[in-house]
Design an enzyme around this catalytic site. Structure first.
Site, PDB file in Angstrom:
ATOM      1  N   GLU A 360       0.748  -1.224   0.113  1.00 27.00           N
ATOM      2  CA  GLU A 360       0.048  -0.029  -0.017  1.00 27.00           C
ATOM      3  C   GLU A 360       0.884   1.231  -0.138  1.00 27.00           C
ATOM      4  O   GLU A 360       0.434   2.468  -0.478  1.00 27.00           O
ATOM      5  CB  GLU A 360      -1.095  -0.210   1.164  1.00 27.00           C
ATOM      6  CG  GLU A 360      -2.181   0.960   1.043  1.00 27.00           C
ATOM      7  CD  GLU A 360      -3.080   0.989   2.273  1.00 27.00           C
ATOM      8  OE1 GLU A 360      -4.307   0.544   1.669  1.00 27.00           O
ATOM      9  OE2 GLU A 360      -2.910   1.134   3.315  1.00 27.00           O
ATOM     10  N   HIS A 391       5.254 -26.878   3.692  1.00 26.15           N
ATOM     11  CA  HIS A 391       4.336 -27.819   3.290  1.00 26.15           C
ATOM     12  C   HIS A 391       3.291 -27.099   2.261  1.00 26.15           C
ATOM     13  O   HIS A 391       2.216 -27.947   1.895  1.00 26.15           O
ATOM     14  CB  HIS A 391       3.778 -28.560   4.431  1.00 26.15           C
ATOM     15  CG  HIS A 391       4.536 -29.144   5.514  1.00 26.15           C
ATOM     16  ND1 HIS A 391       5.038 -30.382   5.142  1.00 26.15           N
ATOM     17  CD2 HIS A 391       5.275 -28.876   6.511  1.00 26.15           C
ATOM     18  CE1 HIS A 391       5.705 -30.888   5.911  1.00 26.15           C
ATOM     19  NE2 HIS A 391       5.951 -29.952   6.838  1.00 26.15           N
ATOM     20  N   LYS A 519     -14.033   2.130  -3.875  1.00 24.28           N
ATOM     21  CA  LYS A 519     -15.341   2.259  -2.716  1.00 24.28           C
ATOM     22  C   LYS A 519     -16.269   3.169  -3.311  1.00 24.28           C
ATOM     23  O   LYS A 519     -17.599   2.824  -2.895  1.00 24.28           O
ATOM     24  CB  LYS A 519     -14.666   2.931  -1.287  1.00 24.28           C
ATOM     25  CG  LYS A 519     -13.557   2.020  -0.645  1.00 24.28           C
ATOM     26  CD  LYS A 519     -13.037   2.826   0.712  1.00 24.28           C
ATOM     27  CE  LYS A 519     -11.559   2.910   0.815  1.00 24.28           C
ATOM     28  NZ  LYS A 519     -11.115   3.733   1.978  1.00 24.28           N
TER      29      LYS A 519
END
EC number: 5.3.1.9
Length: 556
Positions: A360, A391, A519
Site C-alpha cells: 500500500e 508444506h 469504494k
C-alpha cells in the site's frame, strides 16, 4: 510493468549504469561461488544491533554492488530525505501532510519537539488510564458488570497492526482482575461478527471503534450491527452506547455524533498514516493485552531503530541495507516477488501486516513530480509461518521457475522465562524451538546453495527432479527473543525500509489513492443491489450480467 521499460534507465546516473554493468558482468555468478571466494563473508555481510542480527550474506551481491547501491542512495539524496522525514516537513506531497509516525514513540522527556511530544503523550496517558481501569475491573458496562471481552472493530491499519502485535506477544499477556479477552473484527460481510457475537455477553463486552476518518463503511457497518445487538439486549438508551463503546479517530465530532462519550474518545492526527498507526491509541488492544509497561517497551524498541536509522552510516544501517537489497533484487536482478518467512507461530500475522505496509505504501506508478515512473516499484510481498509454508509453497521456491527473494525471521531464545504458563513443559518445548531453528537455517542454506548443500555421495546418483538449483537470495533476521521491545524494533526496520525504497523510486509512500475509487463505485452499485435503482445502462456487460444473477433475474 511493460517488459519494454527499463527497470532503471541506464543513462540516467553513473551508479545505475555501474549497477547494470555489474549485473551483466556477474549474470552467471552463483551464491555458492561468492562464499567460496570470501571465507569471512558472514562477518562482512551481517550487522549486529541491540537485540537483533541481520545477515544478508546470502544475497547475490559483492562489495562493488554495495558500493554502487550506496552511491545510488546518495544521488537520490537519501540522507536529506531521512532528515525531512524526522522533521515536520510535509513529505506526504499529495495530501500536503507530514508523516510523523516516529513521533508516536518519542520518549516523554524528548526535548526537540516539546509540543508534539506533549500532544502524543496526552493521548497515550488517556489510553493508559482506560487500560488500568479495565484491568482493575473498575470499568463496568451499562448493567454494572465488569468488562471481560473487548472487540476491536477496524480495518486495514486499524486492524492488521494491532492484531499482528497482540497475537505475536501473547506470551506477555498481563493478569487482570477478571479474565480479559481481546477480539478483532474487520470484514464488512458480517461473517466474523456472526461467529463472535454468539460467544459474547452484551453485559460484559466493550467495543473499540477504530477508524482514522470515522467514515470507513467496513468499520461503521460492523459498529452499527453490534450497537443493535447491544440495544436489543440492554435497551435503547444513551448509557448503553456510552458504557460499551470507545472510539479512536481524528474526528472527535463524528465520534460524539455517533454517541461515544467524550471520556471514551482517543484522538489521532492527520499526520499518522493508518498502516503506521499501531504506536498510537490505535494500539489500544495491544496495551490491553500486554499492559502499559509492555506497550512502552514496544515503543522503545521502535524508537531505538529510529535513532539507528538517523545516526548510522549506510554501511551499517539495517533499514537502508534491507531497502537497497530489495532495489538490487527488484530493479536489477528482476526478482519481483518477496516472501516473508517467520519461524515462530506467534508471527502468524506478520506477513499480512507487511503486505499492507509495503504494497500500500510503495505500490505506486506515479512519481512525486506527477510523472509516470520509469522503473518497477514494490514487488509482490507474501509469506506464511515458515514451518507451515514448507508444506505449502516451498516446492516453488526450491524447484520452480520464479526467482524469489526471502526474509527468514526467528527468535534465538524461547521457552526460557519463568513467568510463561508452559514453564513446566519447557524442556520439550525448547527442543521444538530448536527444531524450528534448524529448519529455518536449512531452508535458507538450501535456497542459496542448491545441490552444494547436499551430501556429495547422495548427489552422485540423484535424478534431476530431486536436484536443487539454489541461487535464491535471502536475508535472515535473528531476534534475541520475541518480546515487546524486539518486536517494536522489527516493525520499525520494515517501516524505514519502505521509506528508503520510496526515495530511490521517487514515489510517495504515505498516500493510498488506489484504494479510494473502488469504494466510490461500490457506493454507486449498492442502490441497485438494494432495489432502489434499476438502470444498468451505464455499466459494462460483465457487471450487468453479474448483477442480474445476484438479483435473481437470470439463472447463475
Amino acid at each position: 510493468m511493460s517488459k519494454s521499460i527499463e527497470k532503471f534507465p541506464k543513462e540516467l546516473v553513473s551508479p545505475i549504469a555501474q549497477l547494470h554493468s555489474l549485473v551483466e558482468k556477474n549474470s552467471k555468478l552463483h551464491i555458492k561461488e561468492l562464499f567460496a571466494a570470501e571465507q569471512d563473508r558472514f562477518q562482512n555481510y551481517s550487522v549486529k544491533f541491540d537485540q537483533l542480527v541481520f545477515d544478508y550474506s546470502k544475497h547475490r551481491i559483492t562489495k562493488s554492488v554495495l558500493e554502487q547501491l550506496f552511491a545510488l542512495a546518495k544521488t537520490k539524496q537519501l540522507t536529506h530525505w531521512i532528515e525531512r522525514l524526522f522533521s515536520q516537513d510535509k513529505v506526504n506531497c499529495t495530501e500536503q501532510r507530514a508523516a510523523m509516525h516516529w513521533a508516536l514513540r518519542l520518549p516523554s522527556e524528548y526535548s526537540k519537539f516539546p509540543e508534539l511530544t506533549k500532544q502524543v503523550h496526552t493521548q497515550l496517558q488517556r489510553m493508559y488510564a482506560l487500560v488500568e481501569k479495565i484491568h482493575a475491573g473498575q470499568y463496568r458496562g451499562a448493567t454494572g458488570e465488569v468488562i471481560q471481552d473487548v472487540v476491536n472493530i477496524g480495518v486495514g491499519g486499524s486492524d492488521l497492526g494491532p492484531q499482528m502485535v497482540t497475537h505475536a506477544l501473547c506470551d506477555f499477556k498481563v493478569k487482570t482482575a477478571k479474565p480479559l479477552n481481546v477480539h478483532f473484527v474487520s470484514t464488512m460481510d458480517g461473517s466474523q461478527l456472526s461467529d463472535l457475537l454468539h460467544q459474547l455477553r452484551p453485559e460484559t463486552t466493550l467495543f473499540i471503534i477504530s477508524s482514522k476518518s470515522f467514515g470507513t463503511i467496513d468499520t461503521l457497518s460492523n459498529a452499527q450491527t453490534v450497537r443493535q445487538w447491544l440495544e436489543k439486549a440492554l435497551g435503547k438508551h444513551d448509557r448503553v452506547v456510552k458504557s460499551h463503546f470507545i472510539g479512536v479517530s481524528t474526528k472527535a465530532e463524528k465520534m460524539t455524533e455517533w454517541g461515544i462519550a467524550p471520556e471514551n474518545q482517543l484522538l489521532l492526527w492527520d499526520w499518522v498514516g493508518g498502516r503506521y498507526s499501531l504506536w498510537s491509541c490505535i494500539g489500544f488492544p495491544i496495551a490491553l493485552t500486554i499492559g502499559i509497561d509492555g506497550f512502552q517497551q514496544l515503543l522503545a524498541g521502535a524508537h531505538a531503530v529510529d535513532e539507528h536509522f538517523q545516526n548510522t552510516s549506510f554501511e551499517q544501517n539495517i533499514p537502508v541495507l534491507m531497502a537497497l537489497l530489495g532495489i538490487w533484487n527488484n530493479n536489477f536482478l528482476n526478482i519481483q516477488t518477496h516472501a516473508v518467512l517467520p519461524y515462530d507461530g506467534r508471527l502468524k500475522y506478520f506477513a499480512a501486516y507487511l503486505q499492507q505496509l509495503e504494497m500500500e505504501s510503495n505500490g505506486k506508478s506515479v512519481q512525486r513530480d506527477g510523472q509516470k515512473v520509469e522503473l518497477d516499484t514494490c514487488p509482490i510481498v507474501w509469506g506464511e509461518v515458515g514451518p507451515n509454508a514448507q508444506h505449502a509453497f516451498y516446492q516453488l521456491l526450491h524447484q520452480g521457475t520464479q526467482a524469489v527473494s526471502c526474509d527468514f525471521i526467528a527468535p534465538i531464545q524461547r521457552y526460557n522465562a519463568d513467568h510463561f504458563t508452559y514453564v513446566e513443559n519447557a524442556e520439550a518445548l525448547i527442543e521444538q524451538h530448536h527444531l524450528a531453528l534448524s529448519n529455518c537455517l536449512a531452508q535458507s542454506r538450501l535456497l542459496a546453495f542448491g545441490n552444494e548443500a547436499l551430501d556429495s555421495a547422495e548427489l552422485k546418483n540423484l535424478p534431476i527432479y530431486k536436484q536443487y538449483e539454489g541461487n535464491q537470495p535471502s536475508s535472515t533476521l535473528l531476534l534475541k527473543e520475541l518480546n515487546p521491545y524486539s518486536l517494536g524494533m522489527l516493525i520499525a526496520l520494515y517501516e524505514h525500509k519502505v521509506f528508503v525504497q520510496s526515495v530511490i523510486w521517487n514515489i510517495n509512500p504515505f498516500d493510498q489513492w488506489g484504494v479510494e475509487k473502488g469504494k466510490q463505485i461500490a457506493d454507486q452499485l449498492l442502490p441497485i443491489l438494494n432495489g432502489a435503482q434499476n438502470d444498468l445502462s451505464a455499466l459494462d456487460a460483465s457487471t450487468r450480467g453479474l448483477i442480474k444473477i445476484l438479483l435473481g433475474k437470470v439463472d447463475g
